[in-house]
Structure formats: structure tokens, C-alpha cells
Design a protein around this motif. Structure first.
Motif: not given
Length: 247
Positions: A41-42, A45-46, A50, A74, A76, A153
Motif C-alpha cells: 500500500t505504501t 500511495y507513493s 500521497l 485511485v 481505495l 488498493d
């Protein structure tokens, strides 16, 4: 389309992404899978702008990514729908933020709601929708801005198996009708094999393995033994990590 170079992302002293390199071709799909806490997830988000890297860089369409990008959408895990807005207004949100004129917003929202068979729910609020309907609305909102990059995600994690498969089929149909670059984070092995032309297996904030998936987009692939052989291949790689972590 996407080039990740020596990416490092930290939360305090904890390293979430560790000198990661990855390339995703334009108008292809990439499924990212790995154990909880491996950095999936990191990374997503990168890519979305975000989360900002501590070191390294991300290039999208040849341009260094330094924040939220206009043509990136995106989706979520919790759908990200605003509970005080109707389905119609949730889908229109991105278009309004981009300053699109009202007439074009109305035409686009009506078109995308009908295309994804959710138009009859246009005046309902998120609390009145099922999980599958909410996720469909989230997809509508993402596609309304005509993105060239779609980031997802855990898009089907909270859904029952049959609803999950319907949403996966919908994503595949969308891709076949109008190819774009799709990066999807998932815990589900079958979903990774169904939606990923490239399957990236992560561990400890980096890429462990990359599998080029020849069964992506095959009609009725879930009914074919080769599909499950690929699932087994992915499972074995994931189980290797769990084995060594216990030693």
C-alpha cells in the motif's frame, strides 16, 4: 509508463520501501501481492503522490512524480465515497475539482453510470448501497476523469466471492474496451492472477519476484487448470517468505 528508481520510504525509523526498482509498461496491468506489512500500500500511495519518498524517485510517463497527478485515479479499499453526497455527486466530484463545466459533467456522469449499470442508484447515498454497488460507484468516479493510470488498493477485499468475481470481470472488461495502465494491490492470489499481466511479489519493502502472466485476459480462465497452476506458483513464492520468517 511507470518507473520506480531506488525508492526508499520511511515512517519514522521504520523502512516501508527499501531501494525498490520497478517498471510497468504503458497500457498494461500490474498486480502487486505480498504479506501484510511488506509495503504494497505504501508503494501504491507513493505512485499516487500521497506519500513522498525519502530517497529515490518515481517517473510516470517520463515525468518525475512530485505530487498528485491530474491523470491518475485511485480506488481505495473502503471505496472513499463521501457519505453525505449521492452517487451522482460522488461520481462528479473529480470532474468538479478539475473545473469541468456543468454540462460536460452531467453528460459524463450519466454516461459512466449507465455504462457500469449503476444509473438507477444515482440518487441514493452510500449507506443505501451494497458493498459491490459502492465499489462500482468508486470505479465510476475514477473512470469519469478519463485517467491514463488507475491505482487500486484491495478493490474487492470486503466482498463475497461471487461479487468479487463480478467486480474483477468488470475491471477486465473496462481494460479491454479502453486500455490504460492499471496497478492493483491485493492479498488475493486468484485476483492477482486474473487481473495482472505482470504479477509483482513483494517482501520486506522490495520486489521478491516478477511473473509475466500468460493467462491474463483469457476467456473463462477461472475454469482452466492452467489458471490454478499459476495461482499455485504464486502461492509457493508467498509461502517461502513465511517459512523463512519463522526460522
Amino acid at each position: 509508463m511507470i518507473e520506480v528508481k531506488d525508492l526508499v520510504v520511511k515512517y519514522g525509523d521504520e523502512v516501508a520501501i527499501n531501494k525498490m526498482n520497478l517498471f510497468v509498461e504503458k497500457n498494461t496491468t500490474c498486480a502487486i501481492i505480498g504479506a501484510s506489512g511488506c509495503g504494497k500500500t505504501t508503494l501504491l500511495y507513493s505512485l499516487a503522490g500521497l506519500v513522498f519518498p525519502d530517497k529515490g524517485s518515481i517517473y510516470i510517463d517520463g515525468i518525475k512524480n512530485n505530487g498528485i497527478r491530474k491523470n491518475t485515479a485511485v480506488i481505495l479499499q473502503n471505496h472513499g465515497l463521501l457519505p453525505w453526497k449521492t452517487v451522482w455527486d460522488n461520481v462528479a466530484l473529480g470532474l468538479k475539482a478539475r473545473g469541468v463545466v456543468k454540462e460536460k459533467i452531467n453528460d459524463k456522469v450519466e454516461s459512466i453510470l449507465k455504462e457500469l449499470s449503476i444509473y438507477d442508484y444515482k440518487d441514493k447515498y452510500p449507506i443505501e448501497l451494497s458493498g459491490g454497488q459502492s465499489q462500482r460507484v468508486g470505479i465510476c468516479r475514477a473512470l469519469a476523469i478519463n485517467p491514463d493510470l488507475l491505482l487500486m488498493d484491495e478493490p474487492t477485499s470486503a466482498l463475497d466471492q461471487m461479487t468479487k468475481e463480478k467486480l474483477q470481470n468488470l475491471v477486465l472488461k473496462i481494460y479491454k474496451n479502453k486500455p490504460l495502465t492499471i496497478v492493483s494491490v491485493t492479498h488475493n492470489i486468484e485476483e492477482a492472477v486474473f487481473l495482472g499481466q505482470k504479477i509483482v511479489i513483494m517482501n520486506h519493502g522490495n520486489v521478491k519476484s516478477i511473473i509475466n502472466n500468460p493467462y491474463f485476459g483469457v476467456e473463462q480462465s477461472r475454469n482452466q487448470m492452467e489458471f490454478y497452476e499459476m495461482c499455485l506458483r504464486v502461492r509457493k513464492l508467498l509461502e517461502e517468505d513465511r517459512y523463512y520468517e519463522k526460522q
